[in-house]
Design a protein around this motif. Structure first.
Motif, mmCIF file in Angstrom:
data_model
loop_
_atom_site.group_PDB
_atom_site.id
_atom_site.type_symbol
_atom_site.label_atom_id
_atom_site.label_comp_id
_atom_site.label_asym_id
_atom_site.label_seq_id
_atom_site.Cartn_x
_atom_site.Cartn_y
_atom_site.Cartn_z
ATOM 1 N N ILE A 60 0.862 -1.186 0.000
ATOM 2 C CA ILE A 60 0.000 0.000 0.000
ATOM 3 C C ILE A 60 0.892 1.226 0.000
ATOM 4 N N ASP A 61 0.756 2.056 -1.014
ATOM 5 C CA ASP A 61 1.542 3.280 -1.098
ATOM 6 C C ASP A 61 0.614 4.467 -0.861
ATOM 7 N N GLU A 62 0.694 5.042 0.329
ATOM 8 C CA GLU A 62 -0.185 6.163 0.674
ATOM 9 C C GLU A 62 0.198 7.448 -0.052
ATOM 10 N N ASN A 63 1.339 7.442 -0.756
ATOM 11 C CA ASN A 63 1.705 8.611 -1.547
ATOM 12 C C ASN A 63 0.822 8.748 -2.786
ATOM 13 N N VAL A 64 0.170 7.662 -3.177
ATOM 14 C CA VAL A 64 -0.755 7.695 -4.303
ATOM 15 C C VAL A 64 -2.136 8.030 -3.769
ATOM 16 N N PRO A 65 -2.804 9.036 -4.321
ATOM 17 C CA PRO A 65 -4.131 9.415 -3.812
ATOM 18 C C PRO A 65 -5.120 8.264 -3.868
ATOM 19 N N ASP A 106 12.119 4.155 -10.244
ATOM 20 C CA ASP A 106 12.437 4.246 -8.824
ATOM 21 C C ASP A 106 12.224 5.668 -8.325
ATOM 22 N N GLY A 107 11.849 5.793 -7.067
ATOM 23 C CA GLY A 107 11.695 7.119 -6.487
ATOM 24 C C GLY A 107 11.487 7.008 -5.000
ATOM 25 N N ALA A 108 11.698 8.081 -4.297
ATOM 26 C CA ALA A 108 11.472 8.090 -2.864
ATOM 27 C C ALA A 108 9.992 7.929 -2.584
ATOM 28 N N PHE A 109 9.683 7.329 -1.418
ATOM 29 C CA PHE A 109 8.280 7.124 -1.078
ATOM 30 C C PHE A 109 7.559 8.446 -0.878
ATOM 31 N N GLY A 110 8.303 9.512 -0.628
ATOM 32 C CA GLY A 110 7.672 10.803 -0.433
ATOM 33 C C GLY A 110 7.161 11.419 -1.730
ATOM 34 N N GLU A 111 7.616 10.902 -2.877
ATOM 35 C CA GLU A 111 7.146 11.425 -4.150
ATOM 36 C C GLU A 111 5.870 10.699 -4.562
ATOM 37 N N GLN A 112 5.182 11.238 -5.536
ATOM 38 C CA GLN A 112 3.985 10.579 -6.034
ATOM 39 C C GLN A 112 4.355 9.728 -7.234
ATOM 40 N N PRO A 113 4.465 8.425 -7.078
ATOM 41 C CA PRO A 113 4.925 7.566 -8.168
ATOM 42 C C PRO A 113 3.791 7.214 -9.131
ATOM 43 N N ALA A 114 4.187 6.702 -10.294
ATOM 44 C CA ALA A 114 3.209 6.333 -11.322
ATOM 45 C C ALA A 114 2.894 4.851 -11.216
ATOM 46 N N HIS A 115 2.182 4.478 -10.173
ATOM 47 C CA HIS A 115 1.801 3.078 -9.997
ATOM 48 C C HIS A 115 0.534 3.026 -9.151
ATOM 49 N N PRO A 116 -0.127 1.874 -9.080
ATOM 50 C CA PRO A 116 -1.366 1.784 -8.296
ATOM 51 C C PRO A 116 -1.115 2.013 -6.812
#
Length: 772
Positions: A232-237, A302-312
């Motif tokens: 679960i990536d909470e960085n993604v809305p 790859d990116g830091a968890f603080g960024e908004q990544p392009a994934h579900p």
């Protein structure tokens, strides 16, 4: 000058976790991004160990917006009662004491990934804050730590804990009681650990890698069938797409992504490649390079968890087929065999240090059990994919389990080749005709796993398995079971084993031929030129850095090309029609084909795994075919040969397609004797309209070239061969896996997917890129 005093007062004694913070590299390897990920693996592996022991089937990894990571499982939960020797709770012992945990006993865990008892405590020491919650005995227990030391945080908002909140450390030698913060069902058990890595320890450039996390979790789900792992990536809305996926024996879990076309042969801003452009100024209007990318597509970066990544936001993994599913996932290209499975176990005796009732250590010989589970298959191509694991820990450096596996299959394959020497056309009296390990590994996809209690790794990072007793067990099981498969004595394996042996022997012949070719000098003098194909019109020696090889379609075009070329650096090799489709052929068939063998010999760098780009006799390989459908087909057949057996040519940008014109417009009037060449029907119509607008006369009888042989030498030189005026298309490959899929789709045996691909994409490509 008085000597410096050196006494006991100069000695530093680091207690507890202080040693970890002083020398973190000893425990996690590095303090960069890899060390950061290693900490996460330690926590996840502890939860997976509960699954391996049969007490956990659900793990959730949450990436919070504040940069913290939380790992929750429904295992038994860390013990909360007092440990007799220290008087501390089990939670505090596990998280603050090095080399402490149930994995040092002989009953709680039979096969684990977290081995040395330092994982959780090291992560705790290297975190600015760590919170743990344990569900046991109908209660939820809670405890917090700062840089490895227990204490109490006073959060302004308990729902949003922070490492910056005021912290009161528990005084030394005073036990910290677990706080009970709630009630749960007596049957509910589990552990939740949330930690914030310490910026004082890790480099400023250190960041989490979502892609590495997905890869690691995916492989773990393969290795522990039935275990569901959720990311679960909470960085993604929350409004973003949620992807909940599940795999069984016949399916593979993949996060849903919008896929771009895998084969990109056109681009809105792509232009043609003009050799003369390099010598012109930046402002000059000259054609540039057009890349024929064999693959293209948006990928998760790859990116830091603080960024908004392009994934579900949510991705779930669940597999039930084990290593068989894993090999199927890893396989790229046309399969030569089904997935073969080797399973079993063996026992061995090992002397270990046991903990007595009083806490003392004493030597004890115990009997261990080693479980082996291996899946393998061969695919068309020469790439090797061998992944090895001990319990659920990847061993990228291999170790005794991989050595045992490779020794056994090498022995059995050599025996099978010897038994079938006549059928495989192998001269056993020739000492050079011996199958080597590289021949066997070409196209091999394998997953080798061993389940061992207390395995011996080389270092805390566990890259290589060192337990010597594992090797003979893996060797014995592989020797027996694989032997039945490769000899075809096991039902249903005869045809498959024949194809595998044929491929391996073909790789052996390719290696031998490549070695012989390397023994010959790269440039031949007149006396030696007979060793090259007679139809090769080679260029003069001494121009190796600019030498070009034109592969020409047909003898008629060859005659014109000979007159049009610059013999100083341009060589010509004619081919007769369409060469063999090597995607559907075995390596033996490829080497037996005169056209394919001639191309490999002329390039001079070998083929397959033994290909050496430094030995290539030419820096440009130019496919010069007619501008029609047959010419396009010949180009894709040549590209298939280059991709399958001389891939570095494409990877290093050595392969080009010539761009001959389709039409010639002869101007009249004051421009008589001048000609304009066009390369598509659309360009022709536009050019004619432009001439009419400018009132420039031209001959209405516009010449349409049906083939290269219709041009005279001057025309061919000006339009297609002279580096000052010609145009080329460079072939590039951006992603090997997707390129392999495209070649399998377009050139493989399976017709329905190819037909569907054409139907689906018929209206989407740029027709101006198609020769008509």
């Amino acid at each position: 000058m008085p000597k410096e005093e050196y006494g006991a007062k100069d000695l530093a004694v680091l207690e507890g976790l202080d040693a970890v913070r002083k020398r973190p590299g000893m425990y996690i390897g590095t303090t960069d991004s890899q060390g950061l990920m290693h900490c996460l693996w330690e926590i996840i592996d502890n939860s997976v160990d509960e699954a391996l022991a049969g007490f956990c089937n659900d793990i959730v990894v949450t990436l919070h917006t504040d940069g913290s990571v939380e790992v929750a499982d429904n295992g038994r939960g860390i013990p909360v009662d007092k440990e007799p020797k220290t008087g501390l709770s089990g939670v505090e012992v596990v998280l603050t004491k090095l080399h402490a945990g149930a994995k040092f006993g002989n009953s709680s865990y039979n096969a684990v990934g977290g081995l040395h008892g330092v994982g959780s405590s090291v992560v705790n020491a290297l975190s600015s804050r760590l919170d743990v919650e344990v569900d046991r005995d109908g209660k939820t227990h809670h405890m917090t730590f700062h840089q490895g030391h227990p204490g109490v945080y006073t959060d302004a908002d308990p729902a949003n804990p922070s490492p910056d909140s005021p912290f009161k450390r528990t005084r030394k030698n005073r036990p910290t009681e677990l706080e009970i913060i709630g009630k749960v069902s007596p049957k509910t058990t589990g552990t939740r650990i949330r930690y914030w890595y310490d910026p004082e320890i890790f480099n400023k450039t250190a960041e989490f890698s979502y892609e590495q996390l997905i890869d690691r979790v995916r492989q773990t789900s393969f290795l522990v069938p039935g275990l569901k792992i959720t990311i679960i990536d909470e960085n993604v809305p929350e409004t973003a797409a949620t992807d909940t996926v599940e795999a069984t024996d016949d399916t593979t879990v993949e996060p849903a992504q919008d896929q771009a076309p895998a084969l990109d042969v056109s681009s809105s801003d792509a232009e043609l490649f003009d050799d003369s452009a390099e010598s012109q100024s930046d402002d000059a209007e000259s054609p540039a390079e057009e890349d024929f990318s064999l693959t293209a597509g948006d990928q998760v970066v790859d990116g830091a968890f603080g960024e908004q990544p392009a994934h579900p936001r949510v991705v779930e993994f669940l597999h039930t087929g084990g290593v068989k599913d894993f090999v199927d996932f890893l396989s790229k290209g046309e399969p030569i065999s089904d997935i073969w499975r080797i399973q079993g176990e063996g026992t061995y005796k090992e002397e270990t240090q046991a903990v007595g009732e009083g806490g003392e250590l004493h030597a004890q010989e115990i009997e261990r059990t080693c479980g082996v589970d291996i899946a393998l298959r061969w695919v068309n191509g020469y790439d090797t994919t061998i992944m090895s694991f001990v319990n659920i820990v990847e061993t990228p450096g291999g170790g005794t389990h991989v050595d045992g596996f490779m020794n056994a299959i090498t022995k059995q394959i050599r025996k099978a080749v010897e038994d079938n020497a006549r059928k495989l056309k192998v001269n056993m009296k020739d000492s050079a005709m011996k199958v080597e390990r590289d021949d066997i590994q070409a196209g091999l996809v394998a997953v080798v796993t061993a389940r061992v209690a207390e395995p011996q790794f080389q270092g805390q990072t566990k890259d290589v398995l060192g337990t010597a007793q594992v090797k003979p067990i893996v060797t014995r099981l592989t020797d027996k079971q694989f032997g039945e498969m490769i000899t075809g004595s096991k039902r249903g394996y005869k045809e498959q084993s024949g194809r595998v042996l044929e491929k391996i022997v073909g790789e052996m012949h390719a290696r031998i031929q490549s070695r012989k070719a390397k023994e010959v000098t790269r440039r031949k003098n007149a006396l030696e030129s007979a060793s090259m194909p007679a139809k090769l019109s080679d260029c003069q020696p001494g121009n190796d850095d600019v030498a070009e090889l034109f592969i020409v379609e047909g003898d008629s075009a060859l005659g014109t090309a000979k007159a049009a070329r610059n013999a100083g650096f341009q060589a010509l090799l004619p081919i007769r029609g369409k060469i063999l489709n090597v995607q559907k052929a075995s390596i033996t068939q490829m080497l037996s084909n005169k056209e394919c063998a001639a191309i490999i010999q002329v390039v001079g760098a070998g083929s397959g795994q033994s290909f050496d780009i430094e030995q290539s006799r030419y820096h440009k390989i130019i496919m010069m075919t007619d501008a029609d459908v047959d010419g396009a087909h010949i180009r894709i057949l040549l590209l298939t040969l280059f991709y399958r057996y001389m891939r570095p040519l494409i990877e290093h940008g050595y392969v080009y397609a010539a761009v001959p014109p389709l039409h010639r417009i002869a101007l009249t009037g004051s421009h008589k004797g001048e000609y304009i060449y066009t390369y598509s029907d659309d360009e022709l119509a536009g050019k004619l309209a432009d001439l009419d607008k400018k009132h420039i006369g031209y001959n209405d009888d516009i010449q349409r070239y049906k083939g290269l042989g219709e041009m005279d030498a001057d025309q061919l030189a000006d339009t297609t061969m002279d580096p000052r005026t010609r145009m080329l298309r460079r072939i590039r490959m951006e992603d090997a896996a997707q390129a392999s899929e495209i070649f399998s789709l377009l050139m493989g045996d399976d017709v329905p997917p190819r037909k569907q691909f054409i139907v689906d994409n018929a209206d989407d490509f740029d027709r101006s890129k198609i020769d008509t």
